[in-house]
Design an enzyme around this catalytic site. Structure first.
Site, PDB file in Angstrom:
ATOM      1  N   LYS A   1       4.640  12.529 -21.122  1.00 17.51           N
ATOM      2  CA  LYS A   1       4.758  13.150 -19.796  1.00 17.51           C
ATOM      3  C   LYS A   1       5.202  12.081 -18.803  1.00 17.51           C
ATOM      4  O   LYS A   1       4.411  11.277 -18.328  1.00 17.51           O
ATOM      5  CB  LYS A   1       3.432  13.759 -19.337  1.00 17.51           C
ATOM      6  CG  LYS A   1       3.677  14.783 -18.262  1.00 17.51           C
ATOM      7  CD  LYS A   1       2.788  14.753 -17.066  1.00 17.51           C
ATOM      8  CE  LYS A   1       2.764  13.659 -16.122  1.00 17.51           C
ATOM      9  NZ  LYS A   1       3.748  13.697 -15.017  1.00 17.51           N
TER      10      LYS A   1
ATOM     11  N   THR B   1      -4.633   2.779 -10.504  1.00 23.02           N
ATOM     12  CA  THR B   1      -6.018   2.558 -10.930  1.00 23.02           C
ATOM     13  C   THR B   1      -6.855   3.810 -10.663  1.00 23.02           C
ATOM     14  O   THR B   1      -7.705   4.188 -11.471  1.00 23.02           O
ATOM     15  CB  THR B   1      -6.585   1.321 -10.208  1.00 23.02           C
ATOM     16  OG1 THR B   1      -5.842   0.177 -10.667  1.00 23.02           O
ATOM     17  CG2 THR B   1      -8.050   1.099 -10.508  1.00 23.02           C
TER      18      THR B   1
ATOM     19  N   VAL C   1      -5.954   7.046 -10.689  1.00 21.18           N
ATOM     20  CA  VAL C   1      -5.763   8.079 -11.718  1.00 21.18           C
ATOM     21  C   VAL C   1      -6.300   7.578 -13.065  1.00 21.18           C
ATOM     22  O   VAL C   1      -6.916   8.338 -13.821  1.00 21.18           O
ATOM     23  CB  VAL C   1      -4.278   8.494 -11.822  1.00 21.18           C
ATOM     24  CG1 VAL C   1      -4.048   9.419 -13.014  1.00 21.18           C
ATOM     25  CG2 VAL C   1      -3.832   9.192 -10.534  1.00 21.18           C
TER      26      VAL C   1
ATOM     27  N   GLU D   1      -2.801   0.909 -18.266  1.00 20.19           N
ATOM     28  CA  GLU D   1      -2.087  -0.213 -17.623  1.00 20.19           C
ATOM     29  C   GLU D   1      -1.991   0.182 -16.159  1.00 20.19           C
ATOM     30  O   GLU D   1      -1.275   1.127 -15.812  1.00 20.19           O
ATOM     31  CB  GLU D   1      -0.722  -0.379 -18.297  1.00 20.19           C
ATOM     32  CG  GLU D   1      -0.161  -1.771 -18.146  1.00 20.19           C
ATOM     33  CD  GLU D   1       0.618  -1.921 -16.869  1.00 20.19           C
ATOM     34  OE1 GLU D   1       0.011  -2.359 -15.861  1.00 20.19           O
ATOM     35  OE2 GLU D   1       1.808  -1.600 -16.862  1.00 20.19           O
TER      36      GLU D   1
ATOM     37  N   CYS E   1       3.857  -3.257 -11.034  1.00 23.52           N
ATOM     38  CA  CYS E   1       2.428  -3.597 -11.113  1.00 23.52           C
ATOM     39  C   CYS E   1       2.233  -5.101 -11.322  1.00 23.52           C
ATOM     40  O   CYS E   1       1.175  -5.630 -11.013  1.00 23.52           O
ATOM     41  CB  CYS E   1       1.746  -2.790 -12.201  1.00 23.52           C
ATOM     42  SG  CYS E   1       2.599  -2.877 -13.757  1.00 23.52           S
TER      43      CYS E   1
ATOM     44  N   GLU F   1      -3.178  -3.179  -3.238  1.00 26.95           N
ATOM     45  CA  GLU F   1      -1.846  -3.107  -3.847  1.00 26.95           C
ATOM     46  C   GLU F   1      -0.944  -2.278  -2.927  1.00 26.95           C
ATOM     47  O   GLU F   1      -1.283  -1.147  -2.584  1.00 26.95           O
ATOM     48  CB  GLU F   1      -1.919  -2.453  -5.228  1.00 26.95           C
ATOM     49  CG  GLU F   1      -0.561  -2.442  -5.907  1.00 26.95           C
ATOM     50  CD  GLU F   1      -0.600  -1.873  -7.318  1.00 26.95           C
ATOM     51  OE1 GLU F   1      -1.245  -0.824  -7.533  1.00 26.95           O
ATOM     52  OE2 GLU F   1       0.041  -2.469  -8.196  1.00 26.95           O
TER      53      GLU F   1
HETATM   54  P1  ADP Z   1       1.767   6.290  -8.932  1.00 27.66           P
HETATM   55  O1  ADP Z   1       0.739   6.003  -7.888  1.00 27.66           O
HETATM   56  O2  ADP Z   1       2.497   5.114  -9.433  1.00 27.66           O
HETATM   57  O3  ADP Z   1       2.607   7.509  -8.642  1.00 27.66           O
HETATM   58  P2  ADP Z   1       0.047   7.844 -10.573  1.00 27.66           P
HETATM   59  O4  ADP Z   1      -1.149   7.216 -11.180  1.00 27.66           O
HETATM   60  O5  ADP Z   1      -0.138   8.807  -9.469  1.00 27.66           O
HETATM   61  O6  ADP Z   1       0.975   6.634 -10.211  1.00 27.66           O
HETATM   62  O7  ADP Z   1       0.925   8.561 -11.675  1.00 27.66           O
HETATM   63  C1  ADP Z   1       1.266   7.986 -12.917  1.00 27.66           C
HETATM   64  C2  ADP Z   1       1.455   9.092 -13.932  1.00 27.66           C
HETATM   65  O8  ADP Z   1       0.210   9.780 -14.083  1.00 27.66           O
HETATM   66  C3  ADP Z   1       2.465  10.161 -13.536  1.00 27.66           C
HETATM   67  O9  ADP Z   1       3.150  10.623 -14.698  1.00 27.66           O
HETATM   68  C4  ADP Z   1       1.583  11.237 -12.956  1.00 27.66           C
HETATM   69  O10 ADP Z   1       2.166  12.528 -12.989  1.00 27.66           O
HETATM   70  C5  ADP Z   1       0.393  11.160 -13.893  1.00 27.66           C
HETATM   71  N1  ADP Z   1      -0.865  11.722 -13.351  1.00 27.66           N
HETATM   72  C6  ADP Z   1      -1.255  11.764 -12.052  1.00 27.66           C
HETATM   73  N2  ADP Z   1      -2.445  12.397 -11.945  1.00 27.66           N
HETATM   74  C7  ADP Z   1      -2.823  12.754 -13.198  1.00 27.66           C
HETATM   75  C8  ADP Z   1      -3.946  13.434 -13.749  1.00 27.66           C
HETATM   76  N3  ADP Z   1      -4.942  13.874 -12.994  1.00 27.66           N
HETATM   77  N4  ADP Z   1      -3.975  13.625 -15.091  1.00 27.66           N
HETATM   78  C9  ADP Z   1      -2.977  13.184 -15.881  1.00 27.66           C
HETATM   79  N5  ADP Z   1      -1.909  12.546 -15.427  1.00 27.66           N
HETATM   80  C10 ADP Z   1      -1.811  12.315 -14.101  1.00 27.66           C
END
Ligand code: ADP
Length: 452
Positions: free
Chosen positions: A155, A210, A212, A230, A264, A355
């Site tokens: 995904k 971090t 999520v 990561e 990162c 960050e």
């Molecule tokens: P960033 O802050 O870099 O956008 P995120 O942590 O929000 O990073 O997103 C990184 C990935 O995790 C993306 O593919 C996002 O769609 C996915 N993601 C965000 N929230 C969730 C969740 N609750 N469960 C699973 N995947 C998620």
């Protein structure tokens, strides 16, 4: 609520693609396909699995320019960097094609028989990737996952899915069987979360924030699902007075402005020994003037836009009103532009600790070795970092004392697919790259065979 996904070019704000979101049913269908493909893929002769991955690598290399253009239009990365990423994707897949037959078990001396270990594939793995290096992050997970005999559902970040979708097509073209590598595109909270919830997904590998990452860890706990993370960073670039100051200052902008700071591993805290602080700043500011911001399709552009209007607003929360010692120029007109910024704020300012994920760097003076280590480790993160000194013993003492996973000495480059990569503390869990990552995509099985 609309289920249409609208993708924009961050340099022009023009719509480049529209497609429907995947639904939770689509994720279930992809997991079912990966489950069906799993037995044949894991039983395939290792040499054949290796050969298919090598063909996948070669197919990616043959399409490197096309992949690079997709990435630049979708994400805003300068085209030279996108080409470098596309070629690295091919190299990563090539490395892991060679790993298939080299991830060996062991035999252990025991009484009354023999004892052997096997690395067994997990089954179906869920791979969740971010938007900052879309195809590269995909390859860092797909390569070892498939090499270890797993099938995968990837995904990608919903705002930058195009290169990952193309990678899946190229995998099929290269002869990877249908169902082995699947891509679903949609929001994290529904489509991504389904990979966490679904009992047939045996492991989740995640790169992202971090915040999520912590949510996924809680979600995986219910099934004791395997998880590697990561996550974020606030890495220190430590410059001692006895370093080659010219070299350290010339390299410092790239370590934080590359990819518009959306990295990162970005060395977003530069720690400089007080006696050379002024000299370093002068050179650092001079070197930063080369970081011209502009059209990412131009081969001369050093830095492109930020990825979305939303992310630009998030970075501005830190940079609006920030007193800087240098602020670069940005183009006028459409696009999510942010200038490079160098600041020397008071140490307790949030910009010194949080960050930012943008082209904003803080420079902090220190007195001696102990002071540098204390400031470096005064962070919830511990991903990356650098030490600049001509004293070899000091370099080793300092890197051993830094609470970070991926370090470099007299260089800001520490990420290679053949060496372990990952973070301490809230920067992550587990390691990517090198043969070590294969341990995170397999279960270790131990078997005792009585012979007496
Ligand atoms: P960033 O802050 O870099 O956008 P995120 O942590 O929000 O990073 O997103 C990184 C990935 O995790 C993306 O593919 C996002 O769609 C996915 N993601 C965000 N929230 C969730 C969740 N609750 N469960 C699973 N995947 C998620």
């Amino acid at each position: 609520m609309s289920t249409l996904l609208t993708l924009r070019n961050p340099a022009t704000e023009a719509v480049i693609h529209e497609m429907p979101h995947a639904t939770v049913d689509d994720v279930d269908a992809a997991i079912a396909k990966a489950t069906a493909a799993s037995p044949a893929w894991r039983k395939m002769a290792p040499v054949d699995r290796s050969r298919l991955l090598r063909r996948f690598a070669d197919t990616v290399a043959a399409h490197a320019d096309e992949l690079a253009e997709i990435e630049t239009r979708n994400m805003g990365m300068p085209i030279g960097n996108s080409r470098w990423c596309a070629n690295m994707v091919a190299d990563v897949l090539h490395y892991f094609s060679g790993a298939v037959e080299k991830h060996t078990g062991s035999s252990i001396p025991v009484a009354g028989g023999v004892d052997i270990t096997f690395h067994e594939p997990l089954g179906v793995v869920g791979l969740i990737t971010p938007w900052n290096f879309p195809m590269l992050m995909a390859s860092w997970k797909v390569g070892p996952a498939l090499a270890a005999g797993n099938t995968a559902v990837l995904k990608p970040a919903e705002i930058t899915p195009l290169s990952s979708m193309r990678l899946a097509e190229l995998a099929l073209e290269a002869g990877i069987p249908d169902g082995v590598f699947n891509v679903v595109v949609g929001p994290g909270s529904t489509v991504g979360w389904r990979l966490v919830e679904h009992p047939d997904v045996r492991k989740v590998a995640f790169t992202g924030s971090t915040e999520v990452g912590k949510r996924l860890m809680k979600g995986c706990a219910d099934q004791v699902k395997r998880l590697t993370l990561e996550l974020g960073g606030k890495s220190a670039n430590i410059v001692f007075a006895d370093a080659d100051i010219e070299k350290a200052a010339a390299a410092a902008p790239g370590a934080v402005f590359d990819n518009s700071g959306q990295d990162c591993c970005s060395r977003s805290r530069v720690l400089v020994q007080r006696s050379v602080f002024d000299r370093f700043m002068e050179l650092f500011i001079d070197a930063s003037k080369a970081w011209t911001v502009g059209d990412p399709m131009s081969p001369d552009t050093a830095m492109g836009p930020l990825v979305t209007a939303g992310h630009l607003a998030a970075v501005r929360q830190f940079s609006d009103g920030l007193e800087t010692v240098y602020t670069g120029e940005v183009p006028t007109g459409p696009g999510y532009w942010h200038p490079v910024m160098i600041a020397t704020p008071a140490y307790d300012a949030p910009v010194c600790h949080e960050e930012i994920f943008g082209p904003v760097v803080v420079v902090i003076p220190f007195d001696d070795e102990a002071d540098a280590i204390r400031i470096c480790n005064d962070s919830i993160y511990g991903l990356s970092g650098s030490v600049w000194t001509r004293d070899g013993s000091k370099a080793l003492r300092v890197v051993r004392a830094m609470d970070s996973g991926t370090l470099s000495v007299n260089s800001n480059s520490s990420v290679r697919y053949s060496t372990p990569f990952g973070g301490f503390k809230q920067s992550g869990l587990g390691r990517e790259h090198s043969m070590q990552v294969l341990d995170h995509y397999t279960e270790l099985k131990n078997v005792f065979i009585a012979t007496d």
